[in-house]
Scaffold this active site. Structure first.
Site, PDB file in Angstrom:
ATOM      1  CE  LYS A  29      -3.637  -0.354   2.639  1.00 35.79           C
ATOM      2  NZ  LYS A  29      -4.164  -0.594   3.905  1.00 35.79           N
ATOM      3  NE  ARG A 100      -5.209   3.405   3.696  1.00 39.87           N
ATOM      4  CZ  ARG A 100      -5.031   3.487   2.503  1.00 39.87           C
ATOM      5  NH1 ARG A 100      -4.599   4.621   1.915  1.00 39.87           N
ATOM      6  NH2 ARG A 100      -5.761   2.718   1.663  1.00 39.87           N
ATOM      7  N   GLY A 109      -8.605  -7.506   4.251  1.00 41.87           N
ATOM      8  CA  GLY A 109      -9.415  -7.343   5.328  1.00 41.87           C
ATOM      9  C   GLY A 109      -8.620  -8.050   6.637  1.00 41.87           C
ATOM     10  CG  MET A 111      -3.273  -6.589   8.265  1.00 42.02           C
ATOM     11  SD  MET A 111      -2.043  -7.241   9.673  1.00 42.02           S
ATOM     12  CE  MET A 111      -0.877  -6.202   9.300  1.00 42.02           C
ATOM     13  NE  ARG A 352      -5.895  -4.706  -3.419  1.00 41.82           N
ATOM     14  CZ  ARG A 352      -6.526  -4.928  -1.979  1.00 41.82           C
ATOM     15  NH1 ARG A 352      -5.663  -4.626  -0.959  1.00 41.82           N
ATOM     16  NH2 ARG A 352      -7.769  -5.079  -2.143  1.00 41.82           N
ATOM     17  CG  HIS A 488     -14.485 -10.347   3.816  1.00 36.86           C
ATOM     18  ND1 HIS A 488     -14.791 -11.672   4.057  1.00 36.86           N
ATOM     19  CD2 HIS A 488     -13.111 -10.331   3.758  1.00 36.86           C
ATOM     20  CE1 HIS A 488     -13.726 -12.376   4.428  1.00 36.86           C
ATOM     21  NE2 HIS A 488     -12.565 -11.535   4.609  1.00 36.86           N
ATOM     22  CB  SER A 812      12.719 -41.149 -12.078  1.00 39.13           C
ATOM     23  OG  SER A 812      11.454 -40.485 -11.788  1.00 39.13           O
ATOM     24  N   GLY A 814      11.795 -40.112  -6.694  1.00 35.11           N
ATOM     25  CA  GLY A 814      10.511 -40.365  -6.120  1.00 35.11           C
ATOM     26  C   GLY A 814      10.467 -39.385  -4.928  1.00 35.11           C
ATOM     27  CB  THR A 815       9.755 -35.881  -4.640  1.00 39.58           C
ATOM     28  OG1 THR A 815       8.584 -35.899  -5.625  1.00 39.58           O
ATOM     29  CG2 THR A 815      10.909 -35.297  -5.597  1.00 39.58           C
ATOM     30  CG  ASP A 817       8.578 -43.843  -0.964  1.00 41.29           C
ATOM     31  OD1 ASP A 817       7.903 -43.818  -0.047  1.00 41.29           O
ATOM     32  OD2 ASP A 817       8.295 -44.737  -2.000  1.00 41.29           O
ATOM     33  CB  CYS A 879       7.997 -39.957 -10.906  1.00 42.11           C
ATOM     34  SG  CYS A 879       8.636 -41.111 -10.034  1.00 42.11           S
ATOM     35  CE1 TYR A 899      10.582 -37.525 -15.748  1.00 43.88           C
ATOM     36  CE2 TYR A 899      12.762 -37.682 -16.907  1.00 43.88           C
ATOM     37  CZ  TYR A 899      11.722 -38.216 -16.008  1.00 43.88           C
ATOM     38  OH  TYR A 899      11.886 -39.272 -15.601  1.00 43.88           O
TER      39      TYR A 899
HETATM   40  P1  ADP Z   1      -7.548  -2.403   3.880  1.00 38.59           P
HETATM   41  O1  ADP Z   1      -6.352  -2.715   3.766  1.00 38.59           O
HETATM   42  O2  ADP Z   1      -8.542  -3.155   4.659  1.00 38.59           O
HETATM   43  O3  ADP Z   1      -8.179  -2.106   2.562  1.00 38.59           O
HETATM   44  P2  ADP Z   1      -7.512   0.506   3.877  1.00 38.59           P
HETATM   45  O4  ADP Z   1      -6.176   1.096   4.562  1.00 38.59           O
HETATM   46  O5  ADP Z   1      -7.261   0.587   2.538  1.00 38.59           O
HETATM   47  O6  ADP Z   1      -7.536  -0.794   4.575  1.00 38.59           O
HETATM   48  O7  ADP Z   1      -8.491   1.491   4.384  1.00 38.59           O
HETATM   49  C1  ADP Z   1      -9.797   1.051   4.538  1.00 38.59           C
HETATM   50  C2  ADP Z   1     -10.827   1.998   4.036  1.00 38.59           C
HETATM   51  O8  ADP Z   1     -10.539   3.231   4.282  1.00 38.59           O
HETATM   52  C3  ADP Z   1     -10.668   2.123   2.468  1.00 38.59           C
HETATM   53  O9  ADP Z   1     -11.889   2.049   1.872  1.00 38.59           O
HETATM   54  C4  ADP Z   1      -9.810   3.221   2.382  1.00 38.59           C
HETATM   55  O10 ADP Z   1     -10.022   3.930   0.923  1.00 38.59           O
HETATM   56  C5  ADP Z   1     -10.310   4.235   3.331  1.00 38.59           C
HETATM   57  N1  ADP Z   1      -9.120   5.208   3.734  1.00 38.59           N
HETATM   58  C6  ADP Z   1      -7.919   4.820   4.031  1.00 38.59           C
HETATM   59  N2  ADP Z   1      -7.279   5.902   4.407  1.00 38.59           N
HETATM   60  C7  ADP Z   1      -7.998   6.988   4.071  1.00 38.59           C
HETATM   61  C8  ADP Z   1      -7.870   8.453   3.965  1.00 38.59           C
HETATM   62  N3  ADP Z   1      -6.944   9.251   4.352  1.00 38.59           N
HETATM   63  N4  ADP Z   1      -9.104   9.366   3.574  1.00 38.59           N
HETATM   64  C9  ADP Z   1     -10.260   8.555   3.167  1.00 38.59           C
HETATM   65  N5  ADP Z   1     -10.329   7.398   3.385  1.00 38.59           N
HETATM   66  C10 ADP Z   1      -9.361   6.542   3.631  1.00 38.59           C
HETATM   67 MG    MG Z   2      -7.732  -1.034   1.316  1.00 39.61          MG
HETATM   68 MG    MG Z   3       8.319 -44.753  -3.833  1.00 41.72          MG
END
Ligand code: ADP
Ligand code: MG
Ligand code: MG
Length: 938
Positions: A29, A100, A109, A111, A352, A488, A812, A814-815, A817, A879, A899
């Site tokens: 990020k 963040r 989701g 962290m 990303r 999610h 060959s 025989g991974t 065994d 194999c 192979y």
């Molecule tokens: P995750 O890794 O769970 O996607 P993010 O760090 O991307 O967490 O943030 C969760 C949400 O909060 C995302 O929708 C992101 O766009 C929003 N967000 C994060 N930082 C800001 C910011 N500085 N201003 C507005 N929205 C933010």
């Molecule tokens: Mg995000």
């Molecule tokens: Mg064998």
């Protein structure tokens, strides 16, 4: 004095200290926020605290490096300068930030992010005054206290609680005041203030401490929580599933807030530059008006498709559509990005490489080559090898699906077909998926090989959260009633290649009664449902499936390849792979059908034919048992003579199917007791059939019983003690070869002796093989080309490979065994402790699925070197099922093997992995290409 380490990297105002190539240090990020800022996209300013701080934090009793505080203060000052606001300002518009998390690889989701940090009882008043938007200001503060209380202060659902404590407070308040569940956006400023009082009281009650008012205290608390979340249960489960090392750590980004919740000219969204489910080139995603970012992914309100923005905020839409193109031309890959619109102005918050299904990956990569955005070699790399098998997954039988009743429709979020018993809770789904599958009559359901199957399960929820991960992993498919394509559920499904339908609004889920009602019918947990994640359809009951189009074209030959778009693209990809690959892919096949199927998938021969499977069919087992029960060599020979025609017939079929491709044939390997019946009734039966007293059979079973059959009388030990067995097998091979060769088809038999640890063992067996070959050639008056080699599957064989290679014409590995014997671990008995070992990170990936490169790999390396000393350029391969595992394939490529061999259906996976491994070398070898690659990352 040495300059102290740099722990903080700034970004903003079209500049940045870091760049997109710095993911290990800045996390995915942070690195991409820097990159987007550099290329001039509208990114709110901020800074990233490096992953080195995370490492430091865990190595130093959860403390930070001394210089960090000063560097962070400089970072905040830099943001203040760009924004023209001050952190903690109680007079004018205060600077608020988000804190963040961001690991090197995105962990969706996993962290927790905290928004609106810097608000307190005083700054909130400044925010009210500056924005003249009371509702907005108090909404921000309320959200902040809630997130902070949950994530940082740990006010979370207890064991006996059904709901999040803050949600309980909100729910209670709404009912007290409005007597219904009104939407959050309808809450007034006064409501938010009341909620804040209750939240603070809740925090005090649960934690014994006050919600912190000092913005800097808040900031360090939040940063600590992000670093702390690296070790939470969800993050650990996720890392284990995807093999992400704990050492990587997470970075923390602190970024100026922009607000999607100021009113109806604002909003937040998530979008993809192309459709990540099926690959179509279209602007794909969704947004929510008047909402902060978290709302979109949480799946609480169902968002609108991003195309709607065109009508609601045309200028913002146009800007986003341009950004979409900029992102693709810059990153040269499909991007998954987050944006917020504040009063009509667009801000970019994340980008990303988009997670994609195998189908989408295939389409993206082909389309981008056509668009000249990438070259064909890059296209090969863009298809994740371990996902490729998704393309071969079954689809519903077309006729059956047409006839079936659609009980609900949702968004097609993960393509494919899945049927299963549905469960409304992740734990129950997980538990159910571990149970044997019984049909209505209480019989075990078996696959076509006669093995018992576990129950197929579907997880059905209103929406999923990271807590559901285990249940999602266990399920064949995921179905949700709420949430959109960036919920999610959809995200995880895409990543895991699970079939998924989400936002099927017609489903009424009742968690209390464990039922689901749709289209007027109520279904109870454990009933079968079927979902089509390509169309978004939900059906009652279990629909029959059909083979994928690729299999229909290649194997069943029931579909014309030109008529299947999927097949055409798949075939193009496979052709490209052939152009670069060094490592060939063979197959493990015991029948002509399997061999044919594998050749259709591009296998260049058979790497392993297990001859013992041939002794189980029909009356063969009788002759086999006769052989085992024989008292004298003469009797044994007589029984073997009965087996010879069967075995020869099998080889004829296989040689014909291979049409001149080589076939490695392994001589009898398993311990003999496996062929005898162990239950009394079956023994009685056999005795009657063979006309011998049952005691004799019992006696022989007893004699053959071994304490450690894996280390017992098996492999070449059988053929050495009873050379007539090897003699018969050799004869069968060569007689079949002679017959097929006379019919005008080339044959290349490669006889393989298993479990060799001593050169002398091999010498003895090779002599038997040569003698048989000589005899058959004389009798049949043909000249046969053949090789005799050995398996390297016990450590002594690997360690003395130079001696063995004097006799062996090929190796060959025989991974399976080799792993068992190197680790001293029986695969079939490892289930009792391997899960604990994985939990404790003693073993990071299952060594029976992916080669233990630092242990078993050493033995392989030694054998390769020593083998080549005695027989330069010796042919070597593996194999065993590791041949279908992409990282094992890469390892074999690096070892310089000729192979790998794997099951027919894994052949395309191995071909793709082998081509990718060869391409990795190209980057390393040509400095020109490498330079280009790193430049592209800036
Ligand atoms: P995750 O890794 O769970 O996607 P993010 O760090 O991307 O967490 O943030 C969760 C949400 O909060 C995302 O929708 C992101 O766009 C929003 N967000 C994060 N930082 C800001 C910011 N500085 N201003 C507005 N929205 C933010
Ligand atoms: Mg995000
Ligand atoms: Mg064998």
């Amino acid at each position: 004095m040495a300059k102290s380490a740099k722990y903080v990297y700034l970004f903003g105002n079209k500049k940045a200290d870091g760049h997109g190539g710095m993911k290990p240090l800045l996390g995915g990020k942070g690195a991409n926020l820097a990159e987007m800022s550099r290329i001039g996209l509208p990114v709110p300013p901020g800074f990233t605290i490096t992953t080195e701080v995370c490492t430091y934090y865990y190595e130093n009793k959860k403390t930070y490096p001394k210089v960090l505080d000063a560097q962070a203060r400089e970072g905040v000052a830099a943001i203040e300068k760009i924004m023209g606001t001050k952190f903690g300002d109680t007079k004018a518009m205060p600077l608020l930030v988000s804190v963040r998390s961001g690991a090197r690889d995105s962990m969706p989701g996993m962290m927790d992010t905290i928004l609106n940090l810097g608000l307190n009882d005083k700054t909130v008043l400044a925010l009210v005054a500056a924005t003249k938007n009371e509702r907005f200001a108090w909404d921000c503060y309320r959200r902040f206290v809630q997130m902070y209380g949950d994530v940082v202060m740990g006010v979370q659902k207890g064991k006996n609680e059904d709901h999040e404590p803050f949600e309980v407070v909100i729910h209670g308040f709404k009912h007290e005041k409005y007597h219904s569940d009104i939407e959050d956006s309808k809450l007034t400023a006064a409501d938010q203030q009341e909620l804040l009082l209750r939240f603070k009281a809740l925090i005090k009650e649960r934690t014994g401490t006050e919600f912190p008012q000092d913005p800097w205290k808040q900031l360090w608390g939040a940063a600590g929580a992000v670093f702390g979340s690296w070790m939470n249960d969800r993050a650990i489960v996720y890392r284990r599933k995807y093999g992400i090392p704990t050492e990587w750590g997470t970075a923390v980004s602190v970024q100026a807030m922009v607000y999607g919740n100021t009113g109806d000219n604002s909003g937040s969204g998530v979008a993809f530059t192309r459709n990540p489910a099926n690959g179509t080139k279209e602007f794909y995603g969704e947004f929510l008006i008047n909402a902060q970012g978290e709302d979109v992914v949480a799946g609480v309100r169902t968002p609108e498709p991003v195309a709607q923005l065109d009508k609601q905020m045309p200028a913002a839409y146009k800007e986003l559509d341009n950004i979409r193109k900029t992102l693709e031309t810059h990153f040269k890959d499909v991007q998954d990005f987050e944006f917020t619109i504040q009063d009509g102005k667009v801000f970019m918050l994340q980008t990303r490489n988009g997670k994609r299904t195998a189908m989408a990956a295939l389409k993206f990569s082909m389309d981008m080559v056509d668009e000249k955005l990438i070259d064909w070699k890059t296209a090969i790399k863009r298809n994740p090898a371990d996902q490729l098998e998704q393309l071969l997954a079954p689809i519903f039988d077309v006729k059956a699906e047409k006839a079936a009743r659609v009980i609900a429709k949702g968004l097609p979020a993960g393509p494919g077909a899945a049927s299963g018993k549905f469960y409304l809770n992740a734990d129950r789904a997980d538990a159910a998926a571990k149970e044997w599958w019984m049909d209505d009559k209480g019989q075990f359901v078996l696959n076509k090989h006669g093995d018992k199957l576990k129950q197929p399960v579907l997880l059905v929820r209103n929406e999923t959260t990271p807590e559901d991960l285990r249940g999602m992993i266990a399920s064949e498919g995921i179905l949700t009633a709420k949430g959109g394509v960036s919920s999610h559920a959809a995200l995880v499904a895409r990543q895991m290649g699970k079939v998924c339908v989400c936002g099927a609004g017609a489903l009424q889920i009742d968690y209390a009664t464990k039922t689901l009602t749709a289209d007027g019918v109520t279904y109870k947990e454990g009933d079968f449902l079927s979902i089509n994640g390509t169309l978004g359809n939900v059906y009652a009951g279990q629909l029959p499936t059909a083979e994928s189009e690729i299999i229909q074209v290649l194997v069943q030959k029931s579909l014309d390849g030109k008529k299947s778009d999927t097949y055409t693209k798949f075939a193009t990809l496979m052709n490209w792979c052939s152009k670069v690959t060094k490592l060939q892919v063979r197959t493990n096949a015991d029948t002509p059908e399997q061999a044919e199927e594998a050749v259709a998938f591009g296998a260049t021969g058979i790497g392993l034919t297990r001859t013992e499977h041939m002794f189980f069919e029909g009356n063969r087992i009788d002759a086999m048992r006769e052989m085992i029960l024989a008292d004298s060599v003469a009797d044994r020979k007589a029984a073997l003579a009965k087996l010879l025609p069967y075995q020869k017939g099998d080889f004829v079929g296989i040689f014909k199917a291979l049409k001149g491709l080589p076939a490695t044939i392994r001589f009898l390997d398993p311990p003999l007791h496996e062929f005898l019946p162990h239950e009394d009734a079956a023994q009685q039966d056999l005795a009657k059939k063979m006309g011998v007293p049952v005691e004799k059979i019992k006696q022989r079973v007893k004699e053959l019983h071994e304490f450690n059959p894996m280390l017992g009388f098996r492999g070449c030990r059988l053929g050495i003690v009873h050379s007539e067995i090897s003699e018969m097998q050799a004869r069968a091979v060569f007689e079949a070869a002679a017959e097929v060769q006379k019919a005008g088809i080339k044959v290349k038999p490669e006889v393989m002796i298993p479990l060799v640890g001593f050169k002398r063992e091999l010498d003895l067996q090779v002599a038997v093989v040569h003698a048989a070959a000589k005899a058959v050639m004389a009798e049949q008056k043909v000249k046969l080309n053949y090789m005799v080699g050995t398996m390297i599957e016990i450590p002594r064989g690997a360690l003395t490979a130079d001696e063995i290679a004097q006799t062996a014409e090929f190796f060959s590995f025989g991974t399976n065994d080799l792993t068992q014997t190197c680790l001293g671990m029986s695969r079939d008995d490892s289930g009792s402790f391997l899960p604990s070992y994985a939990e404790l990170e003693i073993i990071k990936t299952n060594p029976f699925a992916s080669i233990d490169q630092s242990g078993v790999g050493q033995l392989m390396k030694i054998a390769v070197e020593k083998g080549n000393q005695s027989r330069p350029g010796m042919k070597m391969g593996i194999c065993g099922e590791h041949g279908g595992d992409p990282s094992s394939v890469r390892f074999c490529h690096k070892l310089g093997l000729n192979y790998v061999s794997c099951s027919p259906r894994r052949v395309p996976v191995a071909r793709l992995a082998a081509a990718q491994a060869a391409l990795e070398d190209e980057v390393g070898a040509k400095p020109k290409g490498a330079k280009k690659a790193s430049k592209a990352k800036r």
